[in-house]
Write a protein that holds these residues in place. Structure first.
Motif, PDB file in Angstrom:
ATOM      1  N   MET A  45       0.834  -1.213   0.000  1.00 24.14           N
ATOM      2  CA  MET A  45       0.000   0.000   0.000  1.00 24.14           C
ATOM      3  C   MET A  45       0.863   1.256   0.000  1.00 24.14           C
ATOM      4  O   MET A  45       0.556   2.234  -0.690  1.00 24.14           O
ATOM      5  CB  MET A  45      -0.905   0.023   1.246  1.00 24.14           C
ATOM      6  N   VAL A  46       1.970   1.219   0.784  1.00 27.21           N
ATOM      7  CA  VAL A  46       2.865   2.380   0.811  1.00 27.21           C
ATOM      8  C   VAL A  46       3.424   2.645  -0.584  1.00 27.21           C
ATOM      9  O   VAL A  46       3.449   3.793  -1.052  1.00 27.21           O
ATOM     10  CB  VAL A  46       4.015   2.177   1.829  1.00 27.21           C
ATOM     11  N   ILE A  47       3.839   1.569  -1.267  1.00 25.51           N
ATOM     12  CA  ILE A  47       4.360   1.735  -2.632  1.00 25.51           C
ATOM     13  C   ILE A  47       3.299   2.355  -3.526  1.00 25.51           C
ATOM     14  O   ILE A  47       3.558   3.289  -4.296  1.00 25.51           O
ATOM     15  CB  ILE A  47       4.804   0.379  -3.215  1.00 25.51           C
ATOM     16  N   LEU A  48       2.078   1.837  -3.396  1.00 25.08           N
ATOM     17  CA  LEU A  48       0.971   2.360  -4.201  1.00 25.08           C
ATOM     18  C   LEU A  48       0.802   3.856  -3.952  1.00 25.08           C
ATOM     19  O   LEU A  48       0.635   4.649  -4.891  1.00 25.08           O
ATOM     20  CB  LEU A  48      -0.303   1.603  -3.836  1.00 25.08           C
ATOM     21  N   LEU A  49       0.864   4.245  -2.675  1.00 20.80           N
ATOM     22  CA  LEU A  49       0.713   5.665  -2.326  1.00 20.80           C
ATOM     23  C   LEU A  49       1.833   6.491  -2.967  1.00 20.80           C
ATOM     24  O   LEU A  49       1.575   7.566  -3.519  1.00 20.80           O
ATOM     25  CB  LEU A  49       0.744   5.847  -0.809  1.00 20.80           C
ATOM     26  N   ILE A  50       3.075   5.976  -2.879  1.00 23.48           N
ATOM     27  CA  ILE A  50       4.209   6.724  -3.442  1.00 23.48           C
ATOM     28  C   ILE A  50       4.021   6.879  -4.957  1.00 23.48           C
ATOM     29  O   ILE A  50       4.217   7.961  -5.521  1.00 23.48           O
ATOM     30  CB  ILE A  50       5.547   6.006  -3.136  1.00 23.48           C
ATOM     31  N   GLY A 100       9.950  14.390  -7.616  1.00 23.45           N
ATOM     32  CA  GLY A 100      11.151  13.586  -7.848  1.00 23.45           C
ATOM     33  C   GLY A 100      10.838  12.105  -7.963  1.00 23.45           C
ATOM     34  O   GLY A 100      11.558  11.353  -8.614  1.00 23.45           O
ATOM     35  N   GLY A 101       9.747  11.687  -7.308  1.00 28.14           N
ATOM     36  CA  GLY A 101       9.349  10.290  -7.394  1.00 28.14           C
ATOM     37  C   GLY A 101       9.090   9.843  -8.814  1.00 28.14           C
ATOM     38  O   GLY A 101       9.262   8.664  -9.142  1.00 28.14           O
ATOM     39  N   ARG A 102       8.700  10.790  -9.675  1.00 33.29           N
ATOM     40  CA  ARG A 102       8.393  10.408 -11.059  1.00 33.29           C
ATOM     41  C   ARG A 102       9.613   9.793 -11.732  1.00 33.29           C
ATOM     42  O   ARG A 102       9.573   8.665 -12.218  1.00 33.29           O
ATOM     43  CB  ARG A 102       7.958  11.652 -11.844  1.00 33.29           C
ATOM     44  N   ILE A 103      10.715  10.547 -11.752  1.00 30.85           N
ATOM     45  CA  ILE A 103      11.914  10.044 -12.430  1.00 30.85           C
ATOM     46  C   ILE A 103      12.521   8.889 -11.646  1.00 30.85           C
ATOM     47  O   ILE A 103      12.907   7.870 -12.209  1.00 30.85           O
ATOM     48  CB  ILE A 103      12.945  11.171 -12.614  1.00 30.85           C
ATOM     49  N   SER A 104      12.565   9.020 -10.306  1.00 29.91           N
ATOM     50  CA  SER A 104      13.222   7.984  -9.513  1.00 29.91           C
ATOM     51  C   SER A 104      12.495   6.652  -9.631  1.00 29.91           C
ATOM     52  O   SER A 104      13.133   5.607  -9.759  1.00 29.91           O
ATOM     53  CB  SER A 104      13.313   8.421  -8.053  1.00 29.91           C
ATOM     54  N   LEU A 105      11.167   6.665  -9.587  1.00 28.28           N
ATOM     55  CA  LEU A 105      10.422   5.413  -9.713  1.00 28.28           C
ATOM     56  C   LEU A 105      10.543   4.859 -11.129  1.00 28.28           C
ATOM     57  O   LEU A 105      10.713   3.653 -11.327  1.00 28.28           O
ATOM     58  CB  LEU A 105       8.949   5.619  -9.373  1.00 28.28           C
TER      59      LEU A 105
END
Lengths: 301, 318
Positions: A45-50, A100-105
């Motif tokens: 769920m945490v991953i989904l949220l991120i 930043g999560g966009r590029i990092s993920l």
């Protein structure tokens, strides 16, 4: 593996085992085990949220990620509505971490996906294509295996001049050999089994056999391994940006933010550690979920 | 044993050759004329032609590779664009500093990881096991360059207990592990570098101990009336070869993978050299450093493999 039916007898009544006298298909039993694994569910769920936060960043993020301000540089937690402070150019740090999560993920997931397809296909080819093909493919993979992963990633993307695309190529090349080996081993294990022989005897062509009889047995191990690589990939990708081999400023990226904020640790120390915390949390989540998937999919356990 | 050594060498040799081929082709991955990549910016066209001929860049690529390899075997990787010194001098000097870090980090990681893993493996499912397992997951998930920054913030910026970066005021040449003042510079890089191996070693020790505890001979030991401590001693001894192999591989990984840690602590090792070479687009250094580091990795794997066979005869037959 994919054809195994999980049948339980009334004797194993452990909580994570299926209820007695129920016969289910493999994927159903995997789903059952995952549903009853609170740790994996929580971190999933945490991953989904991120991921959702990264996708919907423009709607969630409180500020503009590129908006600089001379007076708001390196402000502490909670300064004038900036929840975790501002960076060295006065941009809201929380906003930039969300963006930043966009590029990092993407840099964590895309190379693993590419390597899964390429490595998986090469492995099946090596396992099914005869001795000569096998030697050529597997010895080539051995060579790439002989580099420590960080070094290979840095070498390839460094020589190619950095950037997202080159970083992705480099990381895909880092992960391909391991996935190829796993896929080759799994293919070799089923290649000479009776059901393949039976399929061939009943007139199935090579492609049909690969598609319906080999692939199903190879995908499981590959998927388990690939899921464990996502966290490695996120760490390596952020590492490349940290060295200046990823995105170029002013794009927000966790590794790059960590690298630019590092110059300011004497001004406002703990602000500078924030992007790294994002990398750490994401990486832990992917690791734990991968462990959960492995436990749920491994019939031997 | 001699046959085994020869066989493993025969297997490692083509891999080493392949590694050199990859390092050689790095020049061609670089955008633009490969020669441009290895030349200082201010040379005249005549000079470029002369060097192109001299270094054999006008020859077919296989011949170029042979020439490059021939020079590399003799330790000639050309001149560094940054320092104008022979690449080999820079690389070997920095390799020593990295070796210093890893030779502290790996044994420390082994002691901590093995102890933690053994504790976890002896009490599977209990809170001790869960704590250790959780700690190990954190160890393998942490971006160690970030951990390094956090340590600098905590112990250098906030508490001023330890120096933040570098190898001390006397420089890397005068660094002595017998000087307490110099050792202070080692503490944070070594701790940070050992974090990931601690996690990996703890995990594999736990797995090995848990597996061995389920084997028949352990039941025999218990049936013989051995005390639990004596049984555990037997189990730990049996888990050792596996874990030592993991430790050996970690040594190779750290030698090649310390680039991020060395950048954080500006530790003048091979990783730092590599990072500088990338920024300056210093391809000869890039090639030389990567070739030597990956050969160290290949050699470590070979040694680990041979040592493992020497300790455990079961592996020899495989």
């Amino acid at each position: 593996m994919a054809h195994t039916l999980a049948v339980t007898t009334p004797t194993d009544l452990e909580p994570d085992v299926l209820p007695a006298n129920v016969v289910r298909g493999y994927w159903q039993s995997v789903a059952y085990r995952l549903r009853h694994d609170p740790v994996t569910l929580f971190f999933g769920m945490v991953i989904l949220l991120i991921i959702l936060a990264a996708i919907f960043a423009p709607w969630i993020a409180p500020y503009d990620p590129y908006k600089e301000s001379v007076i708001a540089r390196l402000k502490p937690f909670g300064w004038r509505g900036h929840l975790i402070g501002t960076d060295e150019l006065g941009r809201d740090l929380l906003t930039r971490i969300i963006y930043g999560g966009r590029i990092s993920l993407f840099m964590g997931l895309a190379p693993v996906a590419v390597a899964t397809v390429v490595g998986g296909a090469l492995g099946i080819l090596a396992g099914f294509g005869g001795r000569r093909v096998n030697t050529v493919i597997m010895r080539t993979m051995d060579v790439f295996y002989a580099f420590p992963s960080v070094l290979l990633a840095v070498a390839i993307s460094g020589a190619m001049g950095g950037g997202i695309a080159n970083g992705m190529i480099a990381l895909s090349m880092v992960f391909t050999p391991a996935l190829c080996r796993i896929s080759e081993t799994a293919t070799a294990q089923v290649r000479n089994l009776d059901f393949i022989e039976a399929a061939r005897a009943s007139g199935a062509g090579t492609f049909t056999i690969l598609r319906f009889h080999v692939l199903g047995n190879v995908l499981g191990p590959i998927f388990i391994y690939a899921s464990s690589l996502v966290s490695v990939s996120i760490l390596l990708a952020s590492g490349l940006s940290f060295l200046g081999l990823g995105v170029k400023p002013p794009e927000p990226d966790w590794g790059l933010m960590l690298s630019t904020l590092r110059q300011s640790i004497y001004v406002n120390p703990w602000i500078c550690a924030m992007p790294g915390a994002a990398i750490f949390i994401t990486s832990i989540c992917f690791n734990l979920v991968s462990d959960g998937i492995r436990a749920a999919m491994d019939v031997r356990m | 044993m001699l046959v085994l050594i020869l066989r493993r060498l025969a297997y490692a040799a083509p891999i080493a050759l392949g590694v050199s081929l990859v390092c050689f082709s790095l020049v061609y991955l670089a955008p633009g004329d490969p020669l441009q990549a290895v030349m200082p910016a201010d040379v005249t066209p005549d000079m470029v032609e002369m060097i192109r001929h001299e270094y054999g860049f006008d020859k077919p690529i296989p011949v170029q590779y042979a020439l490059w390899l021939w020079r590399a075997v003799q330790g000639d990787f050309g001149l560094s664009i940054g320092s104008r010194r022979p690449v080999i001098v820079d690389v070997l000097g920095s390799l020593q500093n990295t070796l210093l870090l890893t030779s502290f980090a790996v044994p420390i990681a082994f002691v901590i990881g093995y102890t933690l893993g053994a504790i976890a493996g002896c009490f599977p499912g209990r809170w001790l096991d869960r704590t250790v397992t959780g700690f190990a997951v954190m160890g393998v998930s942490v971006p160690n360059y970030w951990l390094g920054i956090v340590m600098v913030i905590a112990f250098a910026v906030e508490l001023s207990w330890l120096p933040a970066t570098g190898m001390g005021p006397r420089g890397s040449d005068a660094f002595s592990i017998f000087s307490l003042g110099d050792l202070r510079y080692l503490v944070m890089p070594v701790f940070t570098l050992s974090m990931v191996p601690v996690g990996i070693i703890a995990r594999s020790t736990r797995a090995a101990v848990a597996e061995i505890r389920g084997q028949d001979f352990v039941i025999t030991l218990r049936a013989k009336g051995l005390s639990e401590t004596a049984v555990i001693r037997h189990v730990l001894k049996n888990a050792l070869p596996q874990v030592l192999a993991v430790m050996g591989l970690q040594f190779g990984y750290l030698m090649g993978g310390s680039i991020l840690i060395e950048t954080v602590f500006t530790w003048p090792g091979s990783g730092f050299l590599l990072a500088k070479a990338i920024i300056n687009r210093d391809i000869p250094v890039l090639q030389g450093a990567i070739l030597l580091l990956s050969l160290v990795f290949v050699a470590t794997n070979l040694v680990v493999d041979l040592l493992q066979s020497a300790i455990d005869p079961r592996i020899r037959r495989a």
